[in-house]
Design a protein around this motif. Structure first.
Motif, short mmCIF file in Angstrom:
data_model
loop_
_atom_site.label_atom_id
_atom_site.label_comp_id
_atom_site.label_asym_id
_atom_site.label_seq_id
_atom_site.Cartn_x
_atom_site.Cartn_y
_atom_site.Cartn_z
N ARG A 1 -8.37 -13.85 6.02
CA ARG A 1 -8.02 -13.67 4.62
C ARG A 1 -9.04 -12.79 3.90
O ARG A 1 -10.21 -12.82 4.25
CB ARG A 1 -7.91 -15.04 3.94
N PRO A 2 -8.55 -12.01 2.90
CA PRO A 2 -7.18 -11.90 2.38
C PRO A 2 -6.31 -11.02 3.27
O PRO A 2 -6.82 -10.24 4.08
CB PRO A 2 -7.39 -11.24 1.01
N ASP A 3 -5.00 -11.12 3.09
CA ASP A 3 -4.10 -10.34 3.94
C ASP A 3 -4.11 -8.86 3.59
O ASP A 3 -3.70 -8.04 4.41
CB ASP A 3 -2.68 -10.90 3.90
N VAL A 4 -4.56 -8.52 2.37
CA VAL A 4 -4.75 -7.12 1.99
C VAL A 4 -6.15 -6.99 1.41
O VAL A 4 -6.50 -7.70 0.47
CB VAL A 4 -3.71 -6.64 0.96
N TRP A 5 -6.94 -6.10 1.96
CA TRP A 5 -8.31 -5.88 1.49
C TRP A 5 -8.55 -4.38 1.34
O TRP A 5 -8.35 -3.61 2.27
CB TRP A 5 -9.32 -6.47 2.48
N ASN A 6 -8.91 -3.98 0.09
CA ASN A 6 -9.15 -2.56 -0.20
C ASN A 6 -7.97 -1.69 0.22
O ASN A 6 -8.15 -0.58 0.74
CB ASN A 6 -10.42 -2.07 0.48
N GLY A 7 -6.76 -2.21 0.02
CA GLY A 7 -5.56 -1.46 0.36
C GLY A 7 -5.19 -1.50 1.83
O GLY A 7 -4.19 -0.89 2.24
N LEU A 8 -5.97 -2.20 2.64
CA LEU A 8 -5.71 -2.29 4.08
C LEU A 8 -5.09 -3.64 4.39
O LEU A 8 -5.67 -4.69 4.07
CB LEU A 8 -7.01 -2.11 4.86
N ALA A 9 -3.91 -3.62 5.02
CA ALA A 9 -3.16 -4.85 5.27
C ALA A 9 -3.35 -5.32 6.70
O ALA A 9 -3.58 -4.54 7.63
CB ALA A 9 -1.67 -4.62 5.00
N VAL A 10 -3.25 -6.62 6.87
CA VAL A 10 -3.23 -7.22 8.20
C VAL A 10 -1.92 -6.81 8.89
O VAL A 10 -0.87 -6.75 8.24
CB VAL A 10 -3.32 -8.75 8.09
N PRO A 11 -1.94 -6.49 10.19
CA PRO A 11 -0.69 -6.17 10.89
C PRO A 11 0.36 -7.25 10.69
O PRO A 11 0.07 -8.45 10.78
CB PRO A 11 -1.14 -6.08 12.36
N GLU A 12 1.58 -6.82 10.40
CA GLU A 12 2.66 -7.75 10.05
C GLU A 12 2.92 -8.79 11.14
O GLU A 12 3.25 -9.93 10.84
CB GLU A 12 3.94 -6.98 9.76
N VAL A 13 2.78 -8.40 12.38
CA VAL A 13 3.09 -9.33 13.46
C VAL A 13 2.21 -10.57 13.40
O VAL A 13 2.66 -11.67 13.74
CB VAL A 13 2.95 -8.62 14.84
N LEU A 14 0.97 -10.43 12.92
CA LEU A 14 0.08 -11.57 12.85
C LEU A 14 0.45 -12.53 11.73
O LEU A 14 0.01 -13.68 11.71
CB LEU A 14 -1.37 -11.10 12.65
N MET A 15 1.30 -12.05 10.80
CA MET A 15 1.76 -12.88 9.69
C MET A 15 3.14 -13.47 9.98
O MET A 15 3.67 -14.25 9.18
CB MET A 15 1.84 -12.05 8.41
N SER A 16 3.72 -13.13 11.12
CA SER A 16 5.12 -13.48 11.38
C SER A 16 5.30 -14.93 11.79
O SER A 16 6.40 -15.49 11.63
CB SER A 16 5.66 -12.58 12.49
N GLY A 17 4.29 -15.54 12.38
CA GLY A 17 4.43 -16.90 12.89
C GLY A 17 5.13 -16.97 14.24
O GLY A 17 5.32 -18.05 14.78
N HIS A 18 5.48 -15.83 14.79
CA HIS A 18 6.16 -15.78 16.09
C HIS A 18 5.08 -15.68 17.17
O HIS A 18 4.52 -14.62 17.42
CB HIS A 18 7.10 -14.57 16.15
N HIS A 19 4.80 -16.79 17.82
CA HIS A 19 3.67 -16.84 18.74
C HIS A 19 3.83 -15.90 19.93
O HIS A 19 2.85 -15.33 20.42
CB HIS A 19 3.45 -18.28 19.22
#
Length: 251
Positions: free
Chosen positions: A186-204
């Motif tokens: 966290r956070p999922d967005v930092w300085n305009g840079l986002a965490v890759p979506e797949v890591l937020m998907s919950g799909h193991h």
């Protein structure tokens, strides 16, 4: 397991043994670290442990007799025989495989040289293995000994906060000996840079595959020789190979 460290500067190890997560291994006795100082075995008013090299040249060489007396005392106190490891530029590289071997045995005697080195006769008489941190020279073997002790300590049960965490480390056989993938928090967005979506998907399943592909990608870019070794050992799946073929940097 017991590690006896032979060093002129045992005080250098104090932060290692009393700080960080790995201190649990030392405080619990899972990794028993003891020290012996060759100066305590030297004779004369000055307790001399070094002298000029035969044949001339710069620097000083650690003398054989204080080291021999120190080593003999340490080895006599151990219930079972132990390998004597010298940290030296001519040694084999310290790898995860070496750490695993050391971490699953009875320990070792770690000999930390200083100055230009130690008398060769001590190496011939006592040393069973020489280890190097890399192609550079340190002032002594203490930093290399600390690196080995830290790496061994974190493999012991109950040392890391999450059991099995080390299984995801770079070079671990669980990863096929490859480099680890990137990590985010966290956070999922930092300085305009986002965490890759797949890591937020919950799909193991998707997350696991993304991490594997990132591990393959980074290894191909940074340490392609590790891929060669993994391939020879049969540690790459057909799906791994298919992904590697999409990378221009694949060996």
């Amino acid at each position: 397991m017991r590690f006896d460290v032979i060093t002129l500067f045992p005080e250098l190890f104090a932060p290692l043994l009393s700080s960080g997560i790995t201190r649990r291994a030392y405080e619990s006795g899972a990794v028993d670290v003891r020290f012996a100082n060759p100066r305590d075995f030297a004779v004369g008013n000055y307790k001399r442990v070094d002298d000029r090299p035969f044949g001339g040249g710069p620097g000083m060489v650690m003398m054989a007799e204080p080291l021999h007396a120190c080593l003999s005392q340490v080895l006599s106190e151990r219930a079972v025989g132990a390998p004597v490891v010298l940290f030296s530029p001519i040694g084999k590289p310290l790898t995860h495989a070496v750490v695993e071997r050391m971490g699953s045995g009875e320990g070792a005697v770690l000999l930390c040289g200083r100055y230009e080195g130690i008398d060769q006769r001590i190496i011939d008489a006592h040393v069973t293995e020489q280890i190097s941190l890399g192609d550079f020279v340190l002032s002594g073997g203490e930093i290399a000994a600390m690196a080995l002790l830290d790496a061994v300590a974190r493999l012991q049960p109950g040392v890391l906060n999450t059991e099995g965490s080390h299984q995801q480390d770079s070079f671990n056989p669980a990863l096929g000996g490859l480099l680890d993938c990137p990590h985010y928090t966290r956070p999922d967005v930092w300085n305009g840079l986002a965490v890759p979506e797949v890591l937020m998907s919950g799909h193991h399943g998707h997350i696991e595959r993304w991490r594997r592909e990132q591990s393959l990608r980074i290894t191909a870019m940074r340490r392609p020789e590790l891929l060669v070794s993994a391939r020879r050992a049969g540690l790459l799946s057909n799906r791994d190979e298919e992904f590697l073929r999409t990378l221009d940097s694949s060996p």
